[in-house]
Design a protein around this motif. Structure first.
Motif, PDB file in Angstrom:
ATOM      1  N   LYS A 207     -52.504   9.380  47.462  1.00 44.79           N
ATOM      2  CA  LYS A 207     -52.534   9.242  48.915  1.00 44.79           C
ATOM      3  C   LYS A 207     -53.458  10.296  49.517  1.00 44.79           C
ATOM      4  N   THR A 208     -53.841  10.083  50.762  1.00 44.44           N
ATOM      5  CA  THR A 208     -54.679  11.033  51.503  1.00 44.44           C
ATOM      6  C   THR A 208     -53.992  11.385  52.813  1.00 44.44           C
ATOM      7  N   GLU A 209     -54.028  12.664  53.156  1.00 44.43           N
ATOM      8  CA  GLU A 209     -53.471  13.122  54.426  1.00 44.43           C
ATOM      9  C   GLU A 209     -54.534  13.892  55.195  1.00 44.43           C
TER      10      GLU A 209
ATOM     11  N   SER B  59     -50.641  14.348  62.222  1.00 41.49           N
ATOM     12  CA  SER B  59     -50.749  14.156  60.777  1.00 41.49           C
ATOM     13  C   SER B  59     -50.963  12.678  60.494  1.00 41.49           C
TER      14      SER B  59
ATOM     15  N   ASP C  90     -51.270  10.009  57.619  1.00 42.67           N
ATOM     16  CA  ASP C  90     -51.011   9.781  56.197  1.00 42.67           C
ATOM     17  C   ASP C  90     -50.990   8.290  55.938  1.00 42.67           C
ATOM     18  N   SER C  91     -49.810   7.673  56.013  1.00 46.81           N
ATOM     19  CA  SER C  91     -49.722   6.230  55.801  1.00 46.81           C
ATOM     20  C   SER C  91     -50.501   5.470  56.867  1.00 46.81           C
TER      21      SER C  91
ATOM     22  N   LYS D 240     -54.909  16.213  58.791  1.00 48.00           N
ATOM     23  CA  LYS D 240     -54.210  16.866  59.892  1.00 48.00           C
ATOM     24  C   LYS D 240     -55.218  17.371  60.912  1.00 48.00           C
TER      25      LYS D 240
ATOM     26  N   GLN E 161     -54.153   5.457  55.863  1.00 44.83           N
ATOM     27  CA  GLN E 161     -54.393   4.522  54.767  1.00 44.83           C
ATOM     28  C   GLN E 161     -54.364   3.089  55.275  1.00 44.83           C
TER      29      GLN E 161
ATOM     30  N   GLU F 110     -44.601  15.710  44.673  1.00 46.86           N
ATOM     31  CA  GLU F 110     -46.003  15.594  45.033  1.00 46.86           C
ATOM     32  C   GLU F 110     -46.830  16.660  44.342  1.00 46.86           C
TER      33      GLU F 110
END
Length: 359
Positions: A41-43, A81, A83-84, A45, A87, A125
């Motif tokens: 996954k990619t986050e 943030s 995240d999902s 911020k 994506q 993670e």
């Protein structure tokens, strides 16, 4: 002598995502299934300092595909943030590069951080931070970028990749820990293209991997970001920054000798690789002849090591003494352009630029 007709490959820059904007690059991001049931996954911020909100545009480059901008409003002193959501909105699948943009005024108040992480089946993670870099810091013509590989090739998967800010040509070299060059490949990339070579020593270079392998990317033309990553058997990734370097000694552009009497008529006095004023070329059926003069920092003249990269008009080196023939058709009258030259001596490379004014 008939000149070779060379059309200047106008390096089309990846334009900022908004007018008068500052653009940042996250060179390598990813999402998708990993080994042993894990998930990549990619986050991202974003934080806005001060008392006003910031609008940030985000887009994804994967291969030669570019997503539409995803706009994010960051309220003052807030942190967003992604995240999902990131994506889903950008449909990240596999690897790519992110471009972020905010207007010039607000970009000074923007804080952006990114990470790519691996979620294990039990929910744990394993992650790595990925830098958010101003696009102006891209490696450019004449630069070399070094990506140092893992110490243990047997225990670690070694990937490396590139984001091409402009249309670029890159020579990739595989170096062993003892300094020996194993193989080399030259590849051209379009503006905005991203590519990652997974297990690149084997898949890209077609070589066996060894401890301490190093990747060297020589920027022949254009602007690029280069990076690497190493993933051990646990699935824990480590981001490897590409480090910009130069060769071991300087090549110095003295200037251009217009009348070929052995003296420089238009110099590069500030040693930035660009003539201090344009070379004036009269449009005519007959080409003009000038001599390009350069030397190494040790005073050795560079003659046979001069080669043409691109030119707005017809141009060609006609001998090993630096004599450059330049032809200009009538439709160029009143216009400006440039000639780009690669200088090479031993292991050193530099790019010299001659601005041209057509009369």
């Amino acid at each position: 002598m008939k000149l070779k007709h060379i059309i200047a490959a106008a390096a089309v820059a990846v334009m900022p995502l908004a007018a008068q904007a500052t653009t940042y690059v996250v060179p390598g991001v990813g999402a998708g299934p990993g080994a042993n049931g894990s998930q990549w996954k990619t986050e991202l911020k974003l934080h806005a300092s001060g008392t006003q909100y910031i609008n940030v545009a985000v887009r994804l480059h994967q291969g030669r595909f570019v997503t539409p901008d995803h706009h994010v409003r960051v309220e003052p002193s807030h942190t967003v943030s992604l995240d999902s959501e990131l994506q889903h909105r950008l449909n990240i699948a596999g690897t790519g590069a992110l471009l972020l943009s905010a207007d010039d005024k607000n970009s000074r108040r923007l804080s952006a951080t990114a990470r790519v992480y691996n979620v294990l089946p039990n929910g744990d993670e394993l992650g790595q931070d990925v830098p958010v870099i101003p696009v102006d810091e891209a490696a450019m013509e004449g630069d070399m970028v070094i990506v140092a590989g893992p110490t243990s090739a047997a225990r670690t998967r070694f990937n490396f990749g590139l984001f091409s800010v402009t249309a670029s040509r890159v020579t990739w070299d595989l170096l062993r820990a003892n300094g020996s060059a194993i193989t080399s490949r030259t590849v051209t990339y379009t503006a905005g293209e991203h590519i990652q070579y997974n297990n690149g020593v084997e898949t890209f270079f077609r070589a066996s991997r060894e401890d301490g392998d190093t990747i060297r990317a020589v920027v022949d033309s254009g602007k690029i970001f280069v990076y690497g990553s190493a993933i051990d058997r646990s699935g824990d990734p480590t981001y490897i920054p590409g480090v910009r370097t130069r060769e071991q000694f300087d090549l110095i552009f003295d200037g251009v000798d217009i009348d070929e009497d052995g003296t420089v008529d238009i110099p590069d006095a500030n040693n930035d690789g660009v003539l201090d004023r344009p070379l004036e070329i009269v449009t005519s059926l007959f080409p003009a002849s000038v001599k390009v003069i350069a030397h190494t920092e040790f005073g050795v003249p560079i003659r046979g090591g001069l080669a043409l990269i691109s030119s707005t008009s017809d141009a060609e080196f006609v001998d090993f003494q630096g004599t450059l023939m330049i032809g200009a058709a009538g439709d160029l009258k009143g216009k400006t352009g440039e000639i780009r030259i690669r200088a090479h001596a031993d292991a050193s490379n530099e790019v010299f630029i001659i601005p041209v004014k057509f009369l």
